[in-house]
Structure formats: structure tokens, C-alpha cells
Design a protein around this motif. Structure first.
Motif, PDB file in Angstrom:
ATOM      1  N   HIS A  27       0.810  -1.222   0.000  1.00 31.91           N
ATOM      2  CA  HIS A  27       0.000   0.000   0.000  1.00 31.91           C
ATOM      3  C   HIS A  27       0.843   1.272   0.000  1.00 31.91           C
ATOM      4  O   HIS A  27       0.339   2.344  -0.366  1.00 31.91           O
ATOM      5  N   LYS A  30       1.200   3.071  -3.496  1.00 27.74           N
ATOM      6  CA  LYS A  30      -0.072   3.489  -4.077  1.00 27.74           C
ATOM      7  C   LYS A  30      -0.758   4.577  -3.259  1.00 27.74           C
ATOM      8  O   LYS A  30      -1.379   5.490  -3.808  1.00 27.74           O
ATOM      9  N   TYR A  31      -0.641   4.471  -1.920  1.00 34.83           N
ATOM     10  CA  TYR A  31      -1.342   5.408  -1.046  1.00 34.83           C
ATOM     11  C   TYR A  31      -0.367   6.286  -0.266  1.00 34.83           C
ATOM     12  O   TYR A  31      -0.640   6.681   0.870  1.00 34.83           O
ATOM     13  N   LYS A  32       0.741   6.626  -0.914  1.00 34.90           N
ATOM     14  CA  LYS A  32       1.785   7.398  -0.247  1.00 34.90           C
ATOM     15  C   LYS A  32       1.253   8.718   0.313  1.00 34.90           C
ATOM     16  O   LYS A  32       1.627   9.118   1.430  1.00 34.90           O
ATOM     17  N   GLN A  33       0.394   9.400  -0.418  1.00 35.66           N
ATOM     18  CA  GLN A  33      -0.093  10.711   0.027  1.00 35.66           C
ATOM     19  C   GLN A  33      -0.926  10.612   1.294  1.00 35.66           C
ATOM     20  O   GLN A  33      -1.084  11.606   2.008  1.00 35.66           O
ATOM     21  N   ARG A  34      -1.472   9.438   1.578  1.00 35.10           N
ATOM     22  CA  ARG A  34      -2.275   9.274   2.785  1.00 35.10           C
ATOM     23  C   ARG A  34      -1.463   8.705   3.950  1.00 35.10           C
ATOM     24  O   ARG A  34      -1.806   8.923   5.104  1.00 35.10           O
ATOM     25  N   ILE A  35      -0.391   7.965   3.639  1.00 37.16           N
ATOM     26  CA  ILE A  35       0.407   7.344   4.700  1.00 37.16           C
ATOM     27  C   ILE A  35       1.533   8.261   5.159  1.00 37.16           C
ATOM     28  O   ILE A  35       1.803   8.376   6.354  1.00 37.16           O
ATOM     29  N   TRP A 160      -3.837  -0.533   8.281  1.00 38.88           N
ATOM     30  CA  TRP A 160      -4.016  -0.093   6.899  1.00 38.88           C
ATOM     31  C   TRP A 160      -5.086  -0.912   6.180  1.00 38.88           C
ATOM     32  O   TRP A 160      -5.167  -0.911   4.950  1.00 38.88           O
ATOM     33  N   PHE A 163      -7.673   0.373   3.132  1.00 34.67           N
ATOM     34  CA  PHE A 163      -7.302   0.692   1.750  1.00 34.67           C
ATOM     35  C   PHE A 163      -7.970  -0.295   0.791  1.00 34.67           C
ATOM     36  O   PHE A 163      -8.064  -1.478   1.065  1.00 34.67           O
ATOM     37  N   LYS A 168     -13.376   6.223   0.073  1.00 29.73           N
ATOM     38  CA  LYS A 168     -12.170   6.875  -0.437  1.00 29.73           C
ATOM     39  C   LYS A 168     -11.616   7.921   0.531  1.00 29.73           C
ATOM     40  O   LYS A 168     -10.506   8.419   0.341  1.00 29.73           O
ATOM     41  N   GLN A 171      -8.793   7.085   6.314  1.00 34.80           N
ATOM     42  CA  GLN A 171      -7.407   7.426   6.621  1.00 34.80           C
ATOM     43  C   GLN A 171      -6.742   6.295   7.404  1.00 34.80           C
ATOM     44  O   GLN A 171      -7.365   5.703   8.283  1.00 34.80           O
ATOM     45  N   ARG A 175       0.550   6.393  10.454  1.00 29.49           N
ATOM     46  CA  ARG A 175       1.111   7.289   9.461  1.00 29.49           C
ATOM     47  C   ARG A 175       2.542   7.654   9.835  1.00 29.49           C
ATOM     48  O   ARG A 175       2.894   7.679  11.015  1.00 29.49           O
TER      49      ARG A 175
END
Length: 247
Positions: A27, A30-35, A160, A163, A168, A171, A175
Motif C-alpha cells: 500500500h 499506491k497510497y503514499k499521500q495518505r500514509i 491499513w 485501503f 475513499k 485514513q 502514518r
């Protein structure tokens, strides 16, 4: 793994550092902006701070601080000390100089630190690294070995696990701030060990991770293991530091 697999990326010269095996935490890319989030100037007073420590006198030493927002049961990696050949004196100074050191509930460390392997300056019997740190004013509680697979399940499942769902706006509950670049790098590159198809035909395959470049992972793994009575249990609300410090 197709075009996202390590072998393909290495063969096609896209990523010369691509390692074998599947990513433990897929994850993260793909979900860097959220992690991965920005650093904080302040940490809320009501949050609880813990630290994990992995020591290697001639290797890489890692000290990671995790903040726990108990109201929402969210965790944040907010500080790291990550240095090669640091030694116990320099590492102690770095830990003691951390701006929120006084707020740490405890620091959990690799259990091997209680093995007498170090020679004192004045000679005599060997002493443990834990005792050397204690002389500098830094005290640890003893962590437990193993648990790589359980740690991966905890993060991918409980922290996580939202995800890929329909929400969408969900969160992650763990993090990593940009104050911890080495922790991010290790977590995002950690992989399962490779095995051939013939291995699976002849014997059961153990799900193991590559035991390399995982210093901050170990530090955080000791911490999360200490926070739960078992991997899928509810978090412990409090911990009596005075009763559990080991010298």
C-alpha cells in the motif's frame, strides 16, 4: 508480479535496486499521500509517546518515536535517530536530547542488549549494552524477538486494512511523518524472501521476510508488540515503567 514485480523491474533496468520477492507493505507506494505526512511543530499534549530501539555498535542503530492518539487509536511515527557506528555514548546523547524525551512512557529495545558482550574501558568482566546505556542515563524495557509476519499482519490488517475499500476518505491508523525518512524507506522496500517453484513442491514454504535493512522496522516492531498483549488484542492503556525497567 507482472510489470510491477521486482524481477521484471530489475531485468528491464527500471530499478536496479529492486529486490526479490513481493513487497510486505504494497500500500505504501499506491497510497503514499495518505500514509506519509508532513512534520509537526508540536505534538498534542494528550497524545502518548513511546519509543523503540534497535542497537548495533558497528552497524546501524535506530531509535523511533511513535505518538498514539488514544482518542482515535491512531499512531504516528514522528521522530527517528538512524546512524551507523554510533556507539552507546553518541546514541545515548541523541536519545536524551530528543525534545520530547520527558514525555516518553518507555523505550523498548532488542532483547539481545541484555547479553554481556561489551568490554568496559577499565577492563574486567564483560557487560551488556543495556547496562552501558544505563550508565549514560538511558534505560530500556526488554522487547521480544520474532514476529515479523505478525507485525505485517497488524499493519496491513488493522492499521491499513481500509485501503481498497469503497470509502475513499478513509485514513490509515498508522502514518509516518517526513521526519522519519529511513523508516519510510525500510518499510516501503521490505520484501518477502524469494523461493523457487520447486521449493514449494518438495516442502512447506515458510513466509519469511528478507532480514536486511530492517533496523527501524525492528525498533517499531518491538514497540507495537509491547503495546498489545498479543498481536490481535486490544491495546494496553497504561504501562508501569518503574516495574518493567530492566538493567
Amino acid at each position: 508480479g507482472g510489470r510491477t514485480g521486482a524481477k521484471w523491474r530489475r531485468e528491464m533496468e527500471i530499478d536496479f535496486n529492486a529486490q526479490g520477492g513481493q513487497l510486505v507493505f504494497p500500500h505504501m507506494e499506491k497510497y503514499k499521500q495518505r500514509i506519509q505526512i508532513a512534520n509537526w511543530n508540536t505534538v498534542p499534549d494528550e497524545w502518548v509517546l513511546y519509543a523503540g530501539f534497535d542497537y548495533a555498535g558497528r552497524g546501524v542503530t535506530s531509535f523511533v518515536v511513535i505518538a498514539h492518539d488514544q482518542q482515535h487509536d491512531d499512531f504516528y511515527a514522528i521522530f527517528e535517530y538512524y546512524k551507523k557506528k554510533a556507539g552507546h555514548i553518541a546514541s545515548s546523547e541523541a536519545i536524551l536530547s530528543y525534545e520530547h524525551y520527558d514525555r516518553l512512557q518507555w523505550i523498548v529495545a532488542d532483547p539481545s542488549m541484555w547479553t554481556a558482550t561489551q568490554e568496559k574501558k577499565d577492563g574486567g568482566d564483560l557487560v551488556s549494552p543495556a547496562s552501558l546505556f544505563a550508565e549514560e542515563g538511558v534505560h530500556f524495557i526488554k522487547g521480544t524477538r520474532g514476529g515479523d509476519t505478525q507485525f505485517a499482519e497488524l499493519v496491513n490488517g488493522k492499521l491499513w486494512g481500509g485501503f481498497g475499500g469503497n470509502d475513499k476518505t478513509w485514513q490509515p491508523r498508522y502514518r509516518i511523518t517526513k521526519a522519519c525518512p529511513n523508516h519510510w524507506r525500510e518499510m516501503s522496500q521490505w520484501r518477502y524472501s524469494e523461493w523457487t517453484s520447486s521449493t514449494g513442491q518438495n516442502r512447506n514454504v515458510k513466509e519469511t521476510m528478507v532480514d536486511k535493512n530492517n533496523h527501524s522496522i525492528d525498533a517499531v516492531k518491538y514497540l507495537f508488540k509491547m503495546l498489545s498483549s498479543n498481536w490481535m488484542a486490544d491495546k494496553v492503556d497504561s504501562f508501569d515503567m518503574a516495574r518493567h525497567v530492566v538493567y
